[in-house]
Design a protein around this motif. Structure first.
Motif, PDB file in Angstrom:
ATOM      1  N   THR A   5       0.841  -1.202   0.000  1.00  0.00           N
ATOM      2  CA  THR A   5       0.000   0.000   0.000  1.00  0.00           C
ATOM      3  C   THR A   5       0.870   1.243   0.000  1.00  0.00           C
ATOM      4  O   THR A   5       0.606   2.210  -0.731  1.00  0.00           O
ATOM      5  N   THR A   8       2.354   1.734  -3.435  1.00  0.00           N
ATOM      6  CA  THR A   8       1.342   2.270  -4.352  1.00  0.00           C
ATOM      7  C   THR A   8       1.176   3.773  -4.152  1.00  0.00           C
ATOM      8  O   THR A   8       1.065   4.545  -5.120  1.00  0.00           O
ATOM      9  N   LEU A  26      -6.278   7.720  -5.682  1.00  0.00           N
ATOM     10  CA  LEU A  26      -6.355   6.456  -4.947  1.00  0.00           C
ATOM     11  C   LEU A  26      -7.591   6.336  -4.079  1.00  0.00           C
ATOM     12  O   LEU A  26      -7.869   5.256  -3.538  1.00  0.00           O
ATOM     13  N   LEU A  73       5.253  -3.583  -8.103  1.00  0.00           N
ATOM     14  CA  LEU A  73       3.798  -3.530  -8.227  1.00  0.00           C
ATOM     15  C   LEU A  73       3.322  -4.250  -9.481  1.00  0.00           C
ATOM     16  O   LEU A  73       2.277  -4.911  -9.479  1.00  0.00           O
ATOM     17  N   GLN A  77       0.861  -7.473  -9.703  1.00  0.00           N
ATOM     18  CA  GLN A  77      -0.350  -7.484 -10.518  1.00  0.00           C
ATOM     19  C   GLN A  77      -0.384  -8.721 -11.411  1.00  0.00           C
ATOM     20  O   GLN A  77      -1.413  -9.392 -11.534  1.00  0.00           O
TER      21      GLN A  77
END
Length: 324
Positions: A5, A8, A26, A73, A77
């Motif tokens: 988190t 991100t 976000l 990231l 994904q």
């Protein structure tokens, strides 16, 4: 706050230029985003942003960390998509780029089977000689050089040249092709910037010699146009085996065992599958490559041994050849 988190939030702050815009993107509060970035800075012991009342900019450490954060990231994904796909059928988009001659030779048949068996995948095929790995494709099929920075090249299919003509041409002109009479035949010749227009390298009595390229009866930069004329009996041609295999099997073309046999193409002996490192584990890419291999094997072609995408190295190998 968990590490992913915070990463991100950091990437969003760098991309949107501030905590407020990142928070808006976000769906978080600016204070939460600030806290996430501050947490990373404390862990690293380095500032990621230079903050002033008017602007914020990445520090040198921030630039270095940003690239790693993006990769982390992206890998997460991809892994998440893989886990999801294991539980259900393939879905999403699959973008493929390939040299134009591959389409009618084998790619269209593979693509049709793939779409029938995976109806939730939307496929886009670009048949072009332009940049095949511009970063937007899931995979590409190409000959030519494969020493592209950061691109993985997996050998797929051997590209052996064979001399072919139709039964009608052989009946009309004969199948004897020697060093002495080859210029008397009607030649169909593919034009390509990397292929010499003036001479061929051939083997004779165990020796590598250079012979003058014959004046073509027909020359073209469009391989499918030449292939249609070859099948029609307009001449004979050195062609890649993958392009003529179905015609040879049906008897529409005949392979000529001639005294004059050309060496492999200047473009190289293999066709490669190309893709970027972060797509190497994508299940739909692996499945499509397997479909390619299975179909090419049914044609009796020499297919490279299967490789695990995760075990491939960056491409700095000699590339595939098609055409001449």
């Amino acid at each position: 706050m968990d590490k992913m988190t915070a990463l991100t939030m950091f990437v969003a702050t760098a991309e949107y230029g501030g905590f407020s815009r990142a928070a808006e993107h976000l769906g978080k509060t600016p204070s939460a985003v600030t806290k996430g970035v501050t947490q990373l800075e404390v862990e690293l012991g380095a500032r990621l942003f230079e903050r002033t009342t008017r602007r914020m900019a990445l520090t040198e450490a921030g630039h270095v960390y940003l690239e790693g954060a993006r990769q982390a990231l992206m890998q997460l994904q991809v892994a998440s998509e893989e886990v999801e796909q294991l539980q259900r059928e393939l879905r999403g988009n699959l973008r493929i780029a390939a040299s134009p001659a591959f389409g009618p030779a084998f790619l269209s048949r593979v693509c049709c089977r793939f779409m029938r068996e995976h109806p939730q995948v939307r496929v886009e095929i670009e048949l072009s000689e332009s940049d095949l790995m511009d970063g937007t494709y899931d995979l590409a099929l190409a000959d030519g050089t494969t020493d592209l920075p950061g691109v993985i090249a997996q050998p797929l299919l051997e590209n052996r040249l064979v001399l072919c003509a139709s039964p009608a041409y052989i009946e009309r002109r004969g199948a004897e092709v020697t060093h002495e009479n080859y210029t008397e035949h009607d030649w169909l010749i593919f034009r390509h910037p990397l292929i010499n227009r003036h001479f061929w390298w051939v083997a004779r009595d165990g020796e590598r010699i250079r012979v003058k390229q014959p004046v073509p009866r027909l020359a073209s930069g469009n391989y499918d146009f030449l292939l249609a004329c070859l099948v029609d009996g307009q001449g004979l041609q050195f062609a890649p085996n993958w392009s003529v295999a179905p015609y040879l099997a049906r008897g529409e073309l005949v392979e000529i065992k001639a005294e004059l046999m050309r060496e492999e193409s200047a473009l190289g002996p293999w066709i490669h599958v190309l893709y970027l490192p972060h797509r190497r584990s994508t299940r739909k890419v692996r499945v499509f490559i397997q479909y390619l291999r299975e179909y090419l094997l049914t044609l009796g072609l020499n297919v490279a041994p299967a490789s695990s995408p995760g075990g491939l190295s960056d491409a700095h190998t000699e590339s595939a050849a098609h055409h001449e």
